[in-house]
Enzyme design. Structure first.
Site, PDB file in Angstrom:
ATOM      1  N   LYS A   1       0.844  -1.206   0.000  1.00  0.00           N
ATOM      2  CA  LYS A   1       0.000   0.000   0.000  1.00  0.00           C
ATOM      3  C   LYS A   1       0.872   1.246   0.000  1.00  0.00           C
ATOM      4  CE  LYS A   1      -3.913  -2.352   2.080  1.00  0.00           C
ATOM      5  NZ  LYS A   1      -4.586  -2.830   3.283  1.00  0.00           N
TER       6      LYS A   1
ATOM      7  N   GLN B   1      -4.985  -1.491   9.387  1.00  0.00           N
ATOM      8  CA  GLN B   1      -4.941  -2.848   8.824  1.00  0.00           C
ATOM      9  C   GLN B   1      -5.597  -3.845   9.786  1.00  0.00           C
ATOM     10  OE1 GLN B   1      -3.829  -3.516   5.721  1.00  0.00           O
ATOM     11  NE2 GLN B   1      -4.194  -5.698   5.895  1.00  0.00           N
TER      12      GLN B   1
ATOM     13  N   ASP C   1     -11.344   2.761   3.626  1.00  0.00           N
ATOM     14  CA  ASP C   1     -11.801   1.365   3.585  1.00  0.00           C
ATOM     15  C   ASP C   1     -13.319   1.288   3.399  1.00  0.00           C
ATOM     16  OD1 ASP C   1      -9.928  -0.725   3.822  1.00  0.00           O
ATOM     17  OD2 ASP C   1      -9.577  -0.279   5.940  1.00  0.00           O
TER      18      ASP C   1
HETATM   19  N1  GUN Z   1      -7.103  -6.775   5.984  1.00  0.00           N
HETATM   20  C1  GUN Z   1      -7.349  -7.521   4.878  1.00  0.00           C
HETATM   21  N2  GUN Z   1      -8.003  -6.787   3.948  1.00  0.00           N
HETATM   22  C2  GUN Z   1      -8.165  -5.559   4.473  1.00  0.00           C
HETATM   23  C3  GUN Z   1      -8.752  -4.360   3.976  1.00  0.00           C
HETATM   24  O1  GUN Z   1      -9.275  -4.285   2.865  1.00  0.00           O
HETATM   25  N3  GUN Z   1      -8.705  -3.296   4.819  1.00  0.00           N
HETATM   26  C4  GUN Z   1      -8.145  -3.364   6.059  1.00  0.00           C
HETATM   27  N4  GUN Z   1      -8.160  -2.258   6.818  1.00  0.00           N
HETATM   28  N5  GUN Z   1      -7.591  -4.473   6.542  1.00  0.00           N
HETATM   29  C5  GUN Z   1      -7.598  -5.550   5.749  1.00  0.00           C
END
Ligand code: GUN
Length: 297
Positions: free
Chosen positions: A53, A97, A120
């Site tokens: 990311k 995350q 998100d």
């Molecule tokens: N963990 C796995 N996929 C995601 C996601 O799309 N967003 C977040 N914040 N954590 C994750």
């Protein structure tokens, strides 16, 4: 027509669009979109996601802020970091995350993020806005699936869509997005009776259950478009050797000569998720300057 829906290629195109919107807002308004990513603990898969990311944010010209916190971080410390980021004008998107360590309350943490910065789309306000067809932040994976579907099929109006899986992250928001596109939507799940028959009526199947190769040839109508969100690590005997490999929720080989479109695993939905995160961050940044939303469709 080629059956394979190439998410890797599509995500590159999307990132190029994101990059040009980043360039415009930097040049015209002197604002650089910024994404803050918080990782609590040392989960190896999460570390890889967070690194990607950050890397991809920089590649499109955005600022990336990474916060790596110890697994024992208290709720107070995490919430005060989020408050600081909520108030930071250089941060337009905040992502914490998941999963979080057990002692932290995931819902409380997510709902402490400013909904305007919730890239998100997990904050309860964004869930409600999407549910009622209002402008919101849209969760990245369903948004990625929708972009792939619209690119392949154009107008989705009147299509019969079956979503397999009812998670808050994929199944439910996907259903809302497809309803907004005027699809007739069914959510099937582990307790659904006659699931095979229900799937076999679908023009569009979105599989997001996390069960390796569950969807077989008999489950799919000829000419259907199938989006496979599953990423399952399995052990397979390949050429006499036991090997671990990634498979989706759809039996890929079963679909040959049957479907109009199918996303592979890997290389389908996966690459779209981070590209949509970048797109959401740029959207949040444009909204913060009272500009109209960038267009990614
Ligand atoms: N963990 C796995 N996929 C995601 C996601 O799309 N967003 C977040 N914040 N954590 C994750």
């Amino acid at each position: 027509m080629n059956e394979i829906i190439d998410g890797k290629k599509f995500s590159q195109t999307l990132r190029t669009k994101v990059k040009s919107y980043v360039h415009i807002i930097k040049e015209r308004y002197g604002v650089t979109p910024g994404l803050a990513v918080i990782l609590v603990g040392e989960d190896p898969a999460s570390q890889v996601y967070v690194r990607n990311k950050g890397k991809q944010s920089l590649e499109v010209g955005m600022n990336s802020y990474e916060y790596k916190l110890d697994a024992s971080t208290s709720s107070d410390v995490l919430l005060s970091l989020i408050e600081k980021l909520n108030n930071d004008v250089n941060v337009h998107g905040i992502l914490c995350q998941l999963p979080l360590p057990d002692h932290l309350n995931e819902k409380a943490v997510i709902n402490s993020i400013d909904p305007k910065k919730d890239v998100d789309g997990f904050h309860i306000s964004n869930v409600g806005l999407l549910n009622t067809g209002q402008k919101s932040m849209i969760p990245c994976t369903p948004l990625g699936c929708l972009l792939l579907l619209k690119d392949r099929l154009g107008d989705l109006s009147g299509k019969n869509a079956v979503i397999v899986g009812r998670s808050n992250i994929v199944g439910k928001p996907m259903a809302n997005l497809l309803l907004q596109e005027n699809c007739t939507v069914t959510i099937a799940h582990s307790r659904t009776e006659n699931i095979e028959t229900i799937c076999a009526q679908a023009d569009i199947i979105v599989a997001a259950v996390g069960r390796p190769e569950m969807i077989k040839r008999e489950w799919v109508k000829p000419g259907a478009t199938v989006i496979d969100v599953g990423i399952n690590r399995v052990t397979k005997n390949i050429d006499g050797y036991e090997k671990t490999t990634l498979v989706g929720d759809v039996c890929f080989t079963d679909m040959a000569g049957l479907v109009a479109g199918l996303t592979p695993v890997p290389g389908g939905v996966g690459p779209m998720t981070i590209a949509c995160l970048l797109a959401n961050t740029v959207t949040a940044c444009y909204r913060s300057q009272d500009l109209s939303d960038p267009e990614f469709t």
